[in-house]
Write an enzyme that holds these catalytic residues in place. Structure first.
Site, PDB file in Angstrom:
ATOM      1  N   ARG A   1       7.821 -11.413   3.509  1.00  0.00           N
ATOM      2  CA  ARG A   1       7.511 -11.646   2.103  1.00  0.00           C
ATOM      3  C   ARG A   1       8.397 -10.758   1.270  1.00  0.00           C
ATOM      4  O   ARG A   1       8.205  -9.536   1.241  1.00  0.00           O
ATOM      5  CB  ARG A   1       6.034 -11.324   1.876  1.00  0.00           C
ATOM      6  CG  ARG A   1       5.417 -11.978   0.669  1.00  0.00           C
ATOM      7  CD  ARG A   1       4.001 -11.489   0.484  1.00  0.00           C
ATOM      8  NE  ARG A   1       4.013 -10.111   0.024  1.00  0.00           N
ATOM      9  CZ  ARG A   1       3.099  -9.198   0.322  1.00  0.00           C
ATOM     10  NH1 ARG A   1       2.085  -9.513   1.100  1.00  0.00           N
ATOM     11  NH2 ARG A   1       3.185  -7.979  -0.144  1.00  0.00           N
TER      12      ARG A   1
ATOM     13  N   HIS B   1       2.379  -9.496  -2.746  1.00  0.00           N
ATOM     14  CA  HIS B   1       1.342 -10.431  -2.294  1.00  0.00           C
ATOM     15  C   HIS B   1       1.028 -11.422  -3.407  1.00  0.00           C
ATOM     16  O   HIS B   1       0.993 -12.617  -3.208  1.00  0.00           O
ATOM     17  CB  HIS B   1       0.074  -9.665  -1.900  1.00  0.00           C
ATOM     18  CG  HIS B   1      -1.145 -10.532  -1.871  1.00  0.00           C
ATOM     19  ND1 HIS B   1      -1.332 -11.505  -0.912  1.00  0.00           N
ATOM     20  CD2 HIS B   1      -2.223 -10.607  -2.706  1.00  0.00           C
ATOM     21  CE1 HIS B   1      -2.487 -12.135  -1.155  1.00  0.00           C
ATOM     22  NE2 HIS B   1      -3.037 -11.613  -2.227  1.00  0.00           N
TER      23      HIS B   1
ATOM     24  N   TYR C   1       4.083  -0.128  -0.552  1.00  0.00           N
ATOM     25  CA  TYR C   1       3.741  -0.208   0.873  1.00  0.00           C
ATOM     26  C   TYR C   1       4.862  -0.728   1.763  1.00  0.00           C
ATOM     27  O   TYR C   1       4.975  -0.331   2.893  1.00  0.00           O
ATOM     28  CB  TYR C   1       2.457  -1.024   1.087  1.00  0.00           C
ATOM     29  CG  TYR C   1       2.421  -2.386   0.398  1.00  0.00           C
ATOM     30  CD1 TYR C   1       2.982  -3.497   1.009  1.00  0.00           C
ATOM     31  CD2 TYR C   1       1.816  -2.559  -0.852  1.00  0.00           C
ATOM     32  CE1 TYR C   1       2.949  -4.739   0.396  1.00  0.00           C
ATOM     33  CE2 TYR C   1       1.785  -3.802  -1.461  1.00  0.00           C
ATOM     34  CZ  TYR C   1       2.355  -4.889  -0.842  1.00  0.00           C
ATOM     35  OH  TYR C   1       2.325  -6.112  -1.450  1.00  0.00           O
TER      36      TYR C   1
END
Lengths: 362, 329
Positions: free
Chosen positions: A262, A266, A275
């Site tokens: 990705r 998100h 992160y």
């Protein structure tokens, strides 16, 4: 306090995923062996370019306050386009919430699709039956079970069709996924479980979801599991086509794990740099599925500069249409608040509607 | 007319619909050769075969989720959840998915789906196998909720549920399985959303559901002996609710009582009382009174379970006391 992630070690086995395209776009097999004609090869590129542009446009629309929230698919174009393109018209797709590229392959209008994210409609303004593309599913993993049931239904009808369901690596931690796999195996449901392992479930890395690779879980349920390079559109196409055929003709499910990444957050509500490690991002940016596939088309002569720029032009025009369509989509009529709760409105809802809409006898 | 037990009526009703519609299928745990743990599906696999009457893995979320997926292909589906307590295991499917699919698809996807389940206490099965959870279902927009009290209603309402385009939760009562009643010959189809006056009366109205209906009738007989004429209404369907039947009765009698097996807080009777309060307040001669299971998990011990569930005695005593108080005022 939680143990540091490093305590868990990197126990996740990542086997040599199936691939066809090398990093420079060189193909290990002749695409004709996949049953892909030259126009199909170009179509795969066109669909990936359209999807990326539509996705970037959707993110931009969210940043400008035109969409409430949007989960970008940036980086996952090959996994989605390759798999959806491998299906036939009568097959059915159950998406999660990140498969706008697959929706584009199925001919879903992006403006209608994004009305869910614009929060003017509850589930995307398109007909799931017409496009054979189900409604966006927000509870993680629940759609795996719907797909199994749908596949069982088509099998009862005697239709040679399969059902493909998308989910992420995070969903493999849900009971639904495991119950769906077991159910599908026991009833020989013609279903393809397509996991896009994009390595991150919001901020939690795949290592925290599972020690075993996703594709190996299929063994426990008694059907094939395949790990494929999810950024290699041809390998994804090949694996999905095989799995779909196995589903249609042998009524055998398959679990495909497409390794991808990705390259966005998100959803537009989080900051992935908190992160995702910078070196990991850089590594996967170097595996861009569209760049790689373009090199392949260039090297084989299937696509030339004129074709690539025509795709870009079309994607830009479509992005403008999406922008105008989304911004131009006004609120839905207030009466719709009470529509479609039931097939026919029961008395108690009629009364509540009249009360809310101020139509009571007073 | 044939006399059937409540449990026979379930199989009778399913068979009626399966003969009518060859596409109807049923999924559940132990519904095949075993005929269900309460044997309400006995004989079905023999007539309709293992494809249409399908035993599944012990996987409630899966069987209800798959039932939803199958219904999306356009075929009617019956899913059985063995004990209604276990709807909690698949509540995501029921409350988040099945109930909302029509709404979220702009009316384009219909789920002709019935979830049958054995509900309620009186069998000494304890806290996790005895609950009355019809009020859980009633709270979720998009679900229809039905609970028959007689064999004839089982057949008719089940047929109504199968033919309904919306998802229906169909609560069969464990404590009624052995009860008997006449079921008309030929095809029986009843209308969802209709209550029935099962005993006419003039002094007060008692609304009851499922196992509480025969108990309310017993209490009404005793009240009759005291010169009190109680009207008993079998609510039958919580969603849609036949509010008109309740209001008509209360306008006639002036007093309203509910008998509910679900625990007291947010039980379905609270909704009925609020409707009566809002719409028939000026017909009331006294406060509405709810007779319910207390807000406790159900015990397994016979003596304790009997104390917890509304009994004919408790209904009789509560109603008598309330009517006495009213007349003394």
């Amino acid at each position: 306090m939680l143990p540091a992630m490093s305590d868990d070690g990197d126990r996740t086995e990542q086997g040599p995923a199936r691939s066809i395209l090398g990093p420079g776009g060189e193909a290990s097999i002749d695409p004709a062996d996949l049953g892909l004609k030259e126009e199909d090869l170009r179509e795969l590129y066109r669909l990936m370019v359209l999807s990326r542009k539509a996705d970037l446009e959707a993110t931009a629309l969210q940043r400008q306050g035109q969409l409430a929230v949007y989960p970008p698919l940036l980086g996952q174009e090959a996994a989605q386009v390759g798999s959806a393109f491998a299906l036939q018209d009568e097959d059915f797709i159950f998406p999660s919430y990140r498969e706008m590229a697959s929706a584009i392959v199925r001919g879903v209008d992006v403006v209608g699709y994004l009305l869910f994210h614009r929060a003017t409609w509850h589930g995307g303004m398109f007909d799931p039956n017409e496009h054979r593309f189900g409604v966006v599913s927000v509870p993680v993993g629940s759609q795996t079970l719907h797909a199994v049931g749908y596949a069982m239904g088509t099998k009862l009808d005697g239709k040679p069709a399969c059902t493909l369901v998308y989910f992420g690596d995070g969903a493999t931690s849900q009971g639904d996924f495991h119950e769906a796999c077991n159910f599908a195996a026991v009833f020989r449901a013609p279903v393809v479980f397509f996991c896009q392992n994009n390595h991150w479930a919001i901020s939690v890395p795949f290592e925290r979801q599972s020690v075993a690779p996703v594709y190996r879980k299929a063994e426990a349920y008694g059907f094939p599991g395949i790990q494929v390079d999810g950024n290699d559109v041809l390998a994804v196409y090949q694996a999905t086509r095989e799995a779909a055929e196995r589903a249609r003709t042998e009524h055998t499910p398959t679990l495909i794990e497409a390794l991808t990444y990705r390259l966005g957050p998100h959803s537009t509500a989080d900051d992935r740099t908190r992160y995702q490690p910078a070196e990991q991002i850089a590594e996967w940016e170097g595996r861009d599925p569209i760049v790689r596939y373009r090199r392949f088309l260039e090297s084989t002569g299937a696509g030339d500069e004129a074709f690539f720029s025509a795709c870009d032009d079309e994607a830009n025009t479509e992005a403008t249409r999406i922008r105008e369509g989304v911004i131009g989509a006004g609120p839905r009529p207030l009466e719709e608040l009470f529509e479609w709760v039931f097939a026919d409105m029961p008395e108690h809802l009629r009364r509540q509607r009249d009360e809310v809409l101020g139509r009571g006898e007073g | 007319m044939a006399e059937l037990t409540y449990r026979e009526a379930v199989a009778h009703g399913i068979a009626q619909e399966m003969r009518r519609d060859p596409s109807l299928v049923m999924l559940g745990e132990d519904v095949g050769p075993a005929g269900g743990v309460f044997t309400p599906t006995e004989g079905l696999i023999e007539e309709f075969g293992p494809v249409r009457i399908r035993d599944t893995p012990i996987s409630e979320q899966a069987l209800v989720g798959a039932a939803m997926g199958a219904a999306m292909t356009g075929i009617p589906v019956i899913a059985e959840i063995m004990f209604s307590d276990f709807v909690a295991v698949c509540w995501d499917m029921i409350a988040n998915e099945i109930a909302k699919t029509r709404y979220m698809t702009n009316g384009q996807v219909s789920l002709p789906l019935v979830i049958r389940t054995a509900n309620g206490g009186s069998a000494r099965f304890g806290a996790q196998h005895s609950q009355s959870v019809e009020n859980w279902a009633m709270m979720v927009p998009g679900l229809k909720v039905v609970a028959p009290s007689t064999p004839a209603d089982v057949v008719g309402l089940l047929a109504g549920a199968v033919r309904d385009p919306d998802p229906v939760l169909f609560f069969e009562h464990k404590g009624l399985m052995g009860s008997k009643g006449e079921v008309p010959d030929g095809e029986v189809v009843d209308e969802l959303g209709t209550a029935r006056v099962v005993r006419e009366g003039t002094d007060l109205t008692i609304a009851a559901l499922a196992l509480m209906v025969p108990r309310a009738l017993l209490a009404a007989e005793r009240l009759e002996g005291d010169g009190i004429s109680a009207e008993v209404i079998d609510v039958r369907s919580l969603v849609p609710l036949d509010a008109r039947a309740l209001l008509d009765s209360v306008s006639k009698t002036g007093r309203f009582f509910t008998v509910e097996e679900n625990p007291r807080l947010c039980g379905w009777g609270a909704e009925l009382v609020s409707i009566v309060d809002e719409e028939a307040f000026w017909s009331l001669d006294g406060p509405s009174v709810r007779i319910t299971t207390p807000h406790i998990p159900l015990p397994a011990a016979a003596s304790l379970e009997d104390l917890a569930l509304p009994s004919a005695d408790r209904i009789y005593e509560t109603v008598s006391k309330s009517v006495d108080l009213g007349s003394r005022r």
